[in-house]
Write a protein that holds these residues in place. Sequence first.
Motif: not given
Lengths: 421, 421
Positions: A24-25, A27-28, A31-32, A41, A44, B18-20, B23, B45-46
């Motif tokens: 899952d990219t 979410s990057l 999140t940004g 966030v 996830k 959980l940052t941009p 991952i 889950s993250v």
Amino acid sequence: VTGRIRRAEIIAAGSELLTPHRIDTNSLYLTGQLNELGVVVRLKSVVGDDRDDLAEVVRQALARADLVITTGGLGPTADDLTREVVADVLGLSLELDEGIFASIRARFDRRGVKMPEINRRQALVPRGAEALPNAFGTAPGLWLEVAGRMVALLPGPPRELRPMFETYVAPRIAQASGGFRLRRRIIKITGRSESQVEELAFPIYSQFATATPAIETTILAWPGQIELHLATSGTDVAALEEVLEGAVVRLAAAVGPAVFSVDGSSLEAVVGRILEERGWFVAVAESCTGGTLLGRLTDVPGSSAWVLGGVVAYADEVKVRELDVPADLIAAHGAVSEPVAQAMAAGVCRRFAADVGVAITGIAGPGGGSVEKPVGTVAIAIAGPGAAVRTFTFPGDREAIRRHATSAALDMVRSALSPKP
Amino acid sequence: VTGRIRRAEIIAAGSELLTPHRIDTNSLYLTGQLNELGVVVRLKSVVGDDRDDLAEVVRQALARADLVITTGGLGPTADDLTREVVADVLGLSLELDEGIFASIRARFDRRGVKMPEINRRQALVPRGAEALPNAFGTAPGLWLEVAGRMVALLPGPPRELRPMFETYVAPRIAQASGGFRLRRRIIKITGRSESQVEELAFPIYSQFATATPAIETTILAWPGQIELHLATSGTDVAALEEVLEGAVVRLAAAVGPAVFSVDGSSLEAVVGRILEERGWFVAVAESCTGGTLLGRLTDVPGSSAWVLGGVVAYADEVKVRELDVPADLIAAHGAVSEPVAQAMAAGVCRRFAADVGVAITGIAGPGGGSVEKPVGTVAIAIAGPGAAVRTFTFPGDREAIRRHATSAALDMVRSALSPKP
């Protein structure tokens, strides 16, 4: 702060995201974007195309979060469950939206294709939800506000998700977050280890954590690159940017000339800017890095204004024939040596009529190492003004060694062209 | 099947995830390893370094899953909470393991460093848990079996996690899963669109889903590459492999010569194998791809046995001077044209005394396009036996166009060197 969104969660739906091959990219990106809006966030989740699993994850997220964003599962097939499951968890009935139905059908008509019956499902909207138009696909997104919670259902393909988020979701979140914003800055460093950077930076950034507004600092490390990430939040964006600028200046001074950018630029873009300012062109001779330095340079849009090209001399006879490296120099010192690197740099510089020549010759492994020249040994030379040569021993596997070597070469170009103190 | 693990979940702990910018990639490795053991991952889950969030995620995973694997949060600092939180959720007290404590201290002693007091925390073990030695770091892993559930706590750094999983966790899971195994095969295809592959493959693989044993088929698409992933599970590994082999043969026949590998090999490795078998060498001339084709070729370990190198001729004068492309050919047809691509391929082949020459010239964008030659226009030529030239119009952004172009060039080499029917 009034209206601030305290907890956001992202749920990525799709069985392909639970294989060893896809991650899952989205979410990057999200999140940004959320960070920019001052939203952090907290969690996830990645869940397959399974009704019960998805329902449980959605239910748990809704119990915790002010804002839940789902990605994927809005397509027309039986595997696409997000719309139904979210409606079900929230106890909302699904109703056919005639406007969406017409626009999906029109999309097929434009392509001269009859709309398959299954696409009708994409026009179903939970009662009370707003449909978010999809300019790049058939699946509309959905926006719901239920019992003080915000829920956005977005399609999985990034080229559909991104414009939909920016056009329809971001403004709604901005309004709800009451002007609260997060701002980030990134300091990029090369030629230093993570612990060297930590030692120089910690005495400075440890003070930021308790200042007002507090700045959070994180160190990230990659082969050939260390980054200091600074983040702070509040409602006065100009003040946030000012406090970050002050922090960046202090940290960059502490770390010294190993800092190559404080504005997000890549090392290759920084080198390109310096060359372009002088109206200079670079040419590259690569052995062990096999074209990856040229690949990084030409990855910068507009790089034809400062890259002429280069020679990948993987075989020794190519070094002799195409770069004019004397064969006896290779015989005397070996292909991985400073004299050969210098001859390669001078050769490509002269042949290409470049202002600056760069050469890399080394042993990327896994084979080819020896006691005197182990895997990771790399000689790098610069020809032209600021000519230089250095031998490195880089750690890691083939990919890491190649990455280290191209970063070190770029940094040597940067040093050669930078005004000396 | 007796003892089969029905539900596995992976929890990645760490605020940086959980940052941009970062991952969770450990889960890809773990999913691959678990799949081999016949275990399917149902949820990932993250979660950040937050006690309450982590406790809730662990509690919910334990309520659903037979096997829970956590990654990260085993370090010595106050941020590292996994050990304590899992013990707490399971109601187990933490006890100092003298053996682990001694080995952590010994690790510091060997480096001549006094063990910081905080590292003592890493020797705490929940009552009843087994500590898993860490050969590459200070943080031991943990293995627990509680109320029919298995829990593995693994460190975050991949070079610590991977050997620990393979040495200590995999055998325990293999035993618990009662010999149940999953086997995968991947068919890799280039030069076809996802829908073309789907059309050819669907009539075949749709039968596999209902066969015994059932085979699950997934299509994945990247710029320049389509993959069919086949997976089946059971206890008789030889039978699983046989049924997959039969399925691969049928699908590969249906898709045709666009299939370039059925054993996981990359396109560049396949091309390298063909060249090496013949004892032939390739040389490359690149314009818009700027060294990335050479980068892909030399990314294959041992590629010096079949790559001589090449010229990156980003500037037109380099095409003339280093590849002997006649200047009036460029003036007459433009740098992005079939005659220029052919001249580049012939030039690099002759200059490098190669058996095969490959050339790419095109417009990768974002700028440089025109009505006649839009962004994405790429001419590719092969010189030598099986000489060929083609013009493509690739979709996508700069990166996608460059990737498409290098894959198409590799595929043209493959075709040129393959025996014709």
